[in-house]
Write a protein that holds these residues in place. Sequence first.
Motif, short mmCIF file in Angstrom:
data_model
loop_
_atom_site.label_atom_id
_atom_site.label_comp_id
_atom_site.label_asym_id
_atom_site.label_seq_id
_atom_site.Cartn_x
_atom_site.Cartn_y
_atom_site.Cartn_z
N ILE A 196 1.00 -1.26 -0.26
CA ILE A 196 -0.02 0.05 0.01
C ILE A 196 0.79 1.33 0.04
O ILE A 196 0.65 2.31 -0.83
CB ILE A 196 -0.93 0.14 1.24
N SER A 197 1.96 1.04 0.80
CA SER A 197 2.76 2.55 1.08
C SER A 197 3.61 2.78 -0.16
O SER A 197 3.79 3.95 -0.83
CB SER A 197 3.54 2.30 2.11
N CYS A 198 4.02 1.62 -1.00
CA CYS A 198 4.67 1.80 -2.27
C CYS A 198 3.67 2.48 -3.25
O CYS A 198 4.02 3.08 -4.14
CB CYS A 198 5.31 0.40 -2.71
N SER A 199 2.51 1.64 -3.60
CA SER A 199 1.86 2.24 -4.42
C SER A 199 1.05 3.38 -4.21
O SER A 199 0.79 4.32 -5.21
CB SER A 199 0.28 0.92 -4.53
N SER A 200 1.03 4.04 -2.96
CA SER A 200 0.72 5.49 -3.06
C SER A 200 1.96 6.65 -2.90
O SER A 200 1.62 7.75 -2.90
CB SER A 200 -0.08 5.67 -1.59
N GLU A 201 3.18 6.07 -3.08
CA GLU A 201 4.23 6.75 -3.17
C GLU A 201 4.15 7.81 -4.50
O GLU A 201 4.01 7.25 -5.35
CB GLU A 201 5.45 5.99 -3.11
N PRO A 202 4.26 8.93 -4.19
CA PRO A 202 4.30 9.73 -5.59
C PRO A 202 5.36 9.43 -6.28
O PRO A 202 6.54 9.15 -5.78
CB PRO A 202 4.58 11.27 -4.84
N PRO A 203 5.34 9.42 -7.63
CA PRO A 203 6.62 9.11 -8.59
C PRO A 203 7.49 10.29 -8.50
O PRO A 203 7.57 11.49 -7.99
CB PRO A 203 5.76 9.22 -10.02
N SER A 204 8.93 9.84 -8.72
CA SER A 204 10.08 10.68 -8.48
C SER A 204 9.92 12.01 -9.56
O SER A 204 10.51 13.01 -9.18
CB SER A 204 11.26 10.12 -8.78
N ASN A 205 9.25 11.93 -10.42
CA ASN A 205 8.99 13.15 -11.12
C ASN A 205 10.58 13.44 -12.03
O ASN A 205 10.79 14.74 -12.22
CB ASN A 205 8.59 14.36 -10.51
N VAL A 206 10.95 12.57 -12.41
CA VAL A 206 11.81 12.62 -13.70
C VAL A 206 11.45 12.14 -14.88
O VAL A 206 11.09 11.06 -15.02
CB VAL A 206 13.45 11.80 -13.23
N VAL A 207 11.36 13.17 -15.76
CA VAL A 207 10.49 12.93 -17.07
C VAL A 207 11.50 12.94 -18.30
O VAL A 207 12.22 13.94 -18.56
CB VAL A 207 9.43 14.02 -17.34
N ASP A 208 11.43 11.71 -19.09
CA ASP A 208 12.39 11.62 -20.30
C ASP A 208 11.39 12.39 -21.54
O ASP A 208 10.33 11.96 -21.83
CB ASP A 208 12.63 10.18 -20.72
N VAL A 209 12.23 13.17 -22.17
CA VAL A 209 11.76 13.56 -23.45
C VAL A 209 12.39 13.35 -24.64
O VAL A 209 13.79 13.88 -24.46
CB VAL A 209 11.26 15.24 -23.41
N THR A 210 12.09 12.76 -25.61
CA THR A 210 13.07 12.27 -26.56
C THR A 210 12.50 13.36 -28.05
O THR A 210 11.21 13.03 -28.29
CB THR A 210 13.24 11.11 -27.09
N SER A 265 2.49 16.60 -10.78
CA SER A 265 2.81 17.97 -10.73
C SER A 265 3.75 18.23 -9.52
O SER A 265 4.23 17.28 -9.14
CB SER A 265 1.48 18.76 -10.15
N GLY A 266 4.05 19.24 -9.38
CA GLY A 266 5.22 19.56 -8.51
C GLY A 266 6.55 19.78 -9.08
O GLY A 266 6.76 19.98 -10.42
N TRP A 267 7.68 19.97 -8.35
CA TRP A 267 9.08 19.83 -8.91
C TRP A 267 9.23 18.85 -9.87
O TRP A 267 9.11 17.56 -9.55
CB TRP A 267 10.10 20.02 -7.84
N THR A 268 9.73 19.08 -11.12
CA THR A 268 10.14 18.00 -12.30
C THR A 268 11.28 18.22 -13.08
O THR A 268 11.45 19.44 -13.32
CB THR A 268 8.57 18.01 -12.96
N THR A 269 12.05 17.15 -13.13
CA THR A 269 13.14 17.34 -13.78
C THR A 269 13.01 16.80 -15.30
O THR A 269 12.34 15.55 -15.39
CB THR A 269 14.42 16.68 -13.26
N PHE A 270 13.13 17.50 -16.24
CA PHE A 270 13.07 16.76 -17.75
C PHE A 270 14.25 16.67 -18.06
O PHE A 270 15.42 17.34 -18.17
CB PHE A 270 12.23 17.98 -18.82
N HIS A 271 14.53 15.37 -18.61
CA HIS A 271 15.65 15.02 -19.47
C HIS A 271 15.50 15.04 -20.76
O HIS A 271 14.46 14.32 -21.37
CB HIS A 271 16.18 13.56 -19.02
N PHE A 272 15.86 15.98 -21.53
CA PHE A 272 15.73 16.03 -23.18
C PHE A 272 16.78 15.53 -24.01
O PHE A 272 17.77 16.14 -23.76
CB PHE A 272 15.67 17.64 -23.13
N LYS A 273 16.58 14.76 -24.86
CA LYS A 273 17.42 14.05 -25.54
C LYS A 273 17.12 14.51 -26.87
O LYS A 273 15.95 14.12 -27.51
CB LYS A 273 17.35 12.45 -25.05
N ASN A 274 17.93 15.03 -27.72
CA ASN A 274 17.55 15.25 -29.19
C ASN A 274 18.07 14.23 -29.95
O ASN A 274 19.57 14.19 -30.27
CB ASN A 274 18.17 16.80 -29.40
#
Length: 296
Positions: A16-30, A44-53
């Motif tokens: 239960i505690s794992c499934s309700s844990e908010p995701p880390s919010n590192v988002v890959d964008v290619t 939502s909240g603070w988010t890091t986008f990893h952008f790969k061209n």
Amino acid sequence: MRTIKYLAILLLITFISCSSEPPSNVVDVTAKDYYFYVHDSIPSGWTTFHFKNEGHATHFFFLTLLPDSIPFERYHKEVLPPFVTAMDSLEAGESKANAGALLGRLLPKWYASAKVMGGSGLTAPGNSSQTTIKLVPGTYSMECYVKTEDGKFHSELGMIRPITVTNQVSKMQEPNNADVELTLSNQGIESNGNPSSGKNKIAVHFKEQPKFGLGYDIHLVRLNDDADMDKIISWMDWMNVGGLRTPAPAEFLGGTQEMPEGYTSYFTVNLEPGNYAWISETGANNGMIKKFSIKE
Ligand SMILES: [Cu+2]
């Protein structure tokens, strides 16, 4: 028996505690020519986008928060065509003032309530960049308006897509201990701290934005010996016929797209010895540039 029961309860609690844990919010964008690969929905909240061209052209992405009542399809249908028409008029020889006025007449009134909320700066083919921003829930448009060799916006060719930011808030904290703080205002780029060789954490404070049009943003450009500063400055302005047109006149290493006044975004860059500049799309022709060098 009691031990098995105890273990079962422990497993259940862990699950239960794992499934309700908010995701880390590192988002890959290619980025490819001409599409963004990214999850449809992110927390939502603070988010890091990893952008790969992974494309052959320089790309970026910026995120526009749509007004609540405007679905992405409507944004796409009503906002993109006026920019294409304005660009066509510039190519036909119209002045920037007239093309700007035409754009103002063609854009829907609600567009004034759409907010650009950051994104990754210009990133050369084969490079990666990343940016950290705070997102509020809503529907966003992710897009790139760099142009092809023949002057078409990448967004016209498919580099525009919706992304939903949900009510689930990430646990990520605001980054701290930036090595360099850049403050953007009508006075230009104020820089505190010195970039050094290796990894640098950059904080960008959006202190003041122009009343109309695009806001100030920051892109990092590498200035090789053959770099032509006038050409780079002219290229930064999308309203120039050759502006933002592929190929880019220099190697771009990321940065941050504009945000409203009072916001801060962060990005990390890895610097080798050489010459560089922070440059803004808006105001580049008005001194919104700061050069610096990294010594051996
Ligand atoms: Cu692009």
